[in-house]
Design a protein around this motif. Structure first.
Motif, mmCIF file in Angstrom:
data_model
loop_
_atom_site.group_PDB
_atom_site.id
_atom_site.type_symbol
_atom_site.label_atom_id
_atom_site.label_comp_id
_atom_site.label_asym_id
_atom_site.label_seq_id
_atom_site.Cartn_x
_atom_site.Cartn_y
_atom_site.Cartn_z
ATOM 1 N N ARG A 140 35.271 30.261 -14.971
ATOM 2 C CA ARG A 140 34.668 29.258 -14.082
ATOM 3 C C ARG A 140 35.526 27.991 -14.019
ATOM 4 O O ARG A 140 35.717 27.404 -12.947
ATOM 5 C CB ARG A 140 33.252 28.917 -14.546
ATOM 6 C CG ARG A 140 32.202 29.961 -14.212
ATOM 7 C CD ARG A 140 30.796 29.450 -14.445
ATOM 8 N NE ARG A 140 30.516 29.257 -15.867
ATOM 9 C CZ ARG A 140 30.013 30.197 -16.665
ATOM 10 N NH1 ARG A 140 29.746 31.391 -16.178
ATOM 11 N NH2 ARG A 140 29.768 29.936 -17.926
ATOM 12 N N ARG A 141 36.030 27.582 -15.147
ATOM 13 C CA ARG A 141 36.828 26.349 -15.176
ATOM 14 C C ARG A 141 38.166 26.528 -14.470
ATOM 15 O O ARG A 141 38.669 25.598 -13.846
ATOM 16 C CB ARG A 141 37.030 25.884 -16.617
ATOM 17 C CG ARG A 141 35.727 25.467 -17.281
ATOM 18 C CD ARG A 141 35.947 24.736 -18.573
ATOM 19 N NE ARG A 141 34.666 24.395 -19.193
ATOM 20 C CZ ARG A 141 34.531 23.510 -20.170
ATOM 21 N NH1 ARG A 141 35.591 22.885 -20.651
ATOM 22 N NH2 ARG A 141 33.332 23.261 -20.679
ATOM 23 N N ILE A 142 38.727 27.708 -14.583
ATOM 24 C CA ILE A 142 39.961 27.979 -13.832
ATOM 25 C C ILE A 142 39.678 27.938 -12.337
ATOM 26 O O ILE A 142 40.413 27.314 -11.556
ATOM 27 C CB ILE A 142 40.565 29.338 -14.248
ATOM 28 C CG1 ILE A 142 41.105 29.271 -15.683
ATOM 29 C CG2 ILE A 142 41.690 29.743 -13.290
ATOM 30 C CD1 ILE A 142 41.527 30.613 -16.239
ATOM 31 N N ASP A 143 38.586 28.585 -11.917
ATOM 32 C CA ASP A 143 38.232 28.638 -10.492
ATOM 33 C C ASP A 143 37.939 27.255 -9.910
ATOM 34 O O ASP A 143 38.155 27.020 -8.717
ATOM 35 C CB ASP A 143 37.015 29.541 -10.280
ATOM 36 C CG ASP A 143 37.351 31.016 -10.458
ATOM 37 O OD1 ASP A 143 38.547 31.359 -10.440
ATOM 38 O OD2 ASP A 143 36.409 31.820 -10.631
ATOM 39 N N THR A 144 37.439 26.350 -10.741
ATOM 40 C CA THR A 144 37.087 25.011 -10.244
ATOM 41 C C THR A 144 38.180 23.986 -10.498
ATOM 42 O O THR A 144 37.952 22.786 -10.336
ATOM 43 C CB THR A 144 35.774 24.533 -10.885
ATOM 44 O OG1 THR A 144 35.894 24.556 -12.320
ATOM 45 C CG2 THR A 144 34.613 25.414 -10.454
ATOM 46 N N GLY A 145 39.365 24.450 -10.885
ATOM 47 C CA GLY A 145 40.497 23.546 -11.018
ATOM 48 C C GLY A 145 40.515 22.696 -12.266
ATOM 49 O O GLY A 145 41.205 21.671 -12.315
ATOM 50 N N PHE A 160 41.805 23.542 -15.069
ATOM 51 C CA PHE A 160 43.092 23.746 -15.724
ATOM 52 C C PHE A 160 44.183 23.360 -14.726
ATOM 53 O O PHE A 160 44.312 24.006 -13.678
ATOM 54 C CB PHE A 160 43.274 25.199 -16.142
ATOM 55 C CG PHE A 160 42.466 25.611 -17.342
ATOM 56 C CD1 PHE A 160 43.005 25.553 -18.611
ATOM 57 C CD2 PHE A 160 41.157 26.049 -17.193
ATOM 58 C CE1 PHE A 160 42.252 25.935 -19.721
ATOM 59 C CE2 PHE A 160 40.399 26.433 -18.281
ATOM 60 C CZ PHE A 160 40.950 26.371 -19.555
ATOM 61 N N PRO A 161 44.975 22.334 -15.015
ATOM 62 C CA PRO A 161 46.013 21.905 -14.072
ATOM 63 C C PRO A 161 46.990 23.017 -13.690
ATOM 64 O O PRO A 161 47.400 23.125 -12.543
ATOM 65 C CB PRO A 161 46.722 20.770 -14.824
ATOM 66 C CG PRO A 161 45.691 20.251 -15.770
ATOM 67 C CD PRO A 161 44.891 21.444 -16.183
ATOM 68 N N ALA A 215 47.105 29.180 -17.494
ATOM 69 C CA ALA A 215 45.803 29.375 -18.142
ATOM 70 C C ALA A 215 45.358 30.832 -18.045
ATOM 71 O O ALA A 215 44.860 31.406 -19.027
ATOM 72 C CB ALA A 215 44.764 28.460 -17.506
ATOM 73 N N VAL A 216 45.525 31.431 -16.862
ATOM 74 C CA VAL A 216 45.138 32.831 -16.682
ATOM 75 C C VAL A 216 45.983 33.731 -17.580
ATOM 76 O O VAL A 216 45.466 34.638 -18.247
ATOM 77 C CB VAL A 216 45.279 33.253 -15.208
ATOM 78 C CG1 VAL A 216 45.166 34.768 -15.065
ATOM 79 C CG2 VAL A 216 44.221 32.565 -14.359
ATOM 80 N N THR A 217 47.283 33.493 -17.595
ATOM 81 C CA THR A 217 48.173 34.323 -18.414
ATOM 82 C C THR A 217 47.791 34.250 -19.874
ATOM 83 O O THR A 217 47.668 35.284 -20.555
ATOM 84 C CB THR A 217 49.633 33.879 -18.228
ATOM 85 O OG1 THR A 217 50.002 34.023 -16.859
ATOM 86 C CG2 THR A 217 50.568 34.722 -19.089
ATOM 87 N N ASP A 266 48.881 22.163 -23.434
ATOM 88 C CA ASP A 266 47.664 21.693 -22.771
ATOM 89 C C ASP A 266 46.665 22.841 -22.594
ATOM 90 O O ASP A 266 45.460 22.685 -22.851
ATOM 91 C CB ASP A 266 47.982 21.079 -21.411
ATOM 92 C CG ASP A 266 48.612 19.703 -21.534
ATOM 93 O OD1 ASP A 266 48.556 19.123 -22.642
ATOM 94 O OD2 ASP A 266 49.166 19.211 -20.531
ATOM 95 N N GLU A 267 47.165 24.008 -22.143
ATOM 96 C CA GLU A 267 46.279 25.158 -21.948
ATOM 97 C C GLU A 267 45.725 25.629 -23.300
ATOM 98 O O GLU A 267 44.548 25.993 -23.401
ATOM 99 C CB GLU A 267 47.033 26.304 -21.261
ATOM 100 C CG GLU A 267 47.286 26.110 -19.794
ATOM 101 C CD GLU A 267 48.287 25.006 -19.493
ATOM 102 O OE1 GLU A 267 49.218 24.791 -20.319
ATOM 103 O OE2 GLU A 267 48.154 24.353 -18.438
ATOM 104 N N PHE A 268 46.576 25.620 -24.319
ATOM 105 C CA PHE A 268 46.129 25.998 -25.663
ATOM 106 C C PHE A 268 45.003 25.084 -26.129
ATOM 107 O O PHE A 268 43.985 25.543 -26.660
ATOM 108 C CB PHE A 268 47.315 25.913 -26.632
ATOM 109 C CG PHE A 268 46.983 26.241 -28.060
ATOM 110 C CD1 PHE A 268 47.130 27.541 -28.532
ATOM 111 C CD2 PHE A 268 46.546 25.262 -28.945
ATOM 112 C CE1 PHE A 268 46.833 27.855 -29.857
ATOM 113 C CE2 PHE A 268 46.240 25.568 -30.262
ATOM 114 C CZ PHE A 268 46.384 26.861 -30.714
#
Length: 251
Positions: free
Chosen positions: A62-67, A69-70, A75-77, A153-155
């Protein structure tokens, strides 16, 4: 398969060749988690961890879909490589050999009547963060052609969500006040483990593995020792506690 081969499935001389199959997205790993949830008995130790991990992975999605994660691709990987390591370790459909040492205690004790759901869940968190996350960072760096620092940042963002996972686990699975006296051994046993310390150690391990990527023998030994140490901690967390009546959590 040796651990070092797991880290570098399609890499030659430190360069991702891109010759392997395309990696699935978050939807694919969510589907695998939901399939496990559908077939495992509710009180099964893997099922207990899978439910809480499914919830946090849905939140990441959900957080990836709503932006939130910059860098969505990064983030997906990271999220997919991370989840795949867990799924490949516990999913019998994908079982092609002995699972990593970090997951063996949970698989061995998953139906033990003296182990409480809280122990199962936190043992899964320990294995997944202490071992899988470090290797997933290296996997993601190879796939993206970047350094661990580029994924920090993603971590950290994924780590913050995992912190909420631990809170959820403790809130939902900790015995109630009427069991407080009987649960004292459980509280003592699990109070010695810290998610924050595990995250810090994982980031250090990921950086070390990346630095060792051109020394495969040393990287292999480092990874095996990491796997063994995390597995030992998990075995301690799953110490059966006689006298505790285990109730299967509601689905």
């Amino acid at each position: 398969m040796p651990q070092s081969e797991q880290i570098t499935p399609h890499v030659q001389n430190g360069v991702d060749t891109g010759t392997g199959p395309a990696r699935p997205g978050v939807d694919a790993v969510l589907a695998r988690m939901r399939a496990l949830d559908a077939v495992l008995p509710p009180g099964d130790g893997v099922a207990v961890f899978n439910r809480v991990y499914l919830a946090v992975t849905e939140e990441v999605d959900r957080r990836i879909d709503t932006g939130r994660f910059p860098d969505a691709d990064a983030a997906v990987t990271l999220d997919v490589r991370f989840a795949e390591r867990y799924l490949d370790a516990v999913d019998p459909v994908c079982d092609d050999g002995r699972p990593p040492a970090c997951w063996r205690p949970l698989l061995q004790f998953r139906r033990h009547p003296g182990v409480r759901p809280l122990q199962f869940a936190l043992a899964g968190v320990n294995a997944h963060i202490g071992h899988d996350l470090a290797l997933a960072v290296v996997d993601a760096c190879r796939g993206l052609g970047c350094e661990p620092a580029d994924l920090e940042d993603e971590f950290d963002r994924v780590g913050d969500l995992l912190g909420s996972l631990e809170e959820r686990v403790r809130e939902e699975l900790m015995p109630g006040p009427d069991l407080l006296q009987i649960a004292d051994p459980l509280t003592h046993l699990l109070g010695s483990w810290s998610l924050e310390r595990a995250r810090d150690a994982t980031w250090t391990a990921a950086r070390a593995l990346w630095a060792l990527r051109r020394l495969p023998d040393v990287a292999e030994e480092f990874t095996q020792r990491l796997d063994t140490a995390v597995g030992f901690a998990g075995r301690m967390m799953l110490t059966p506690l006689p006298g505790l009546v285990r109730c299967a959590p509601a689905r």
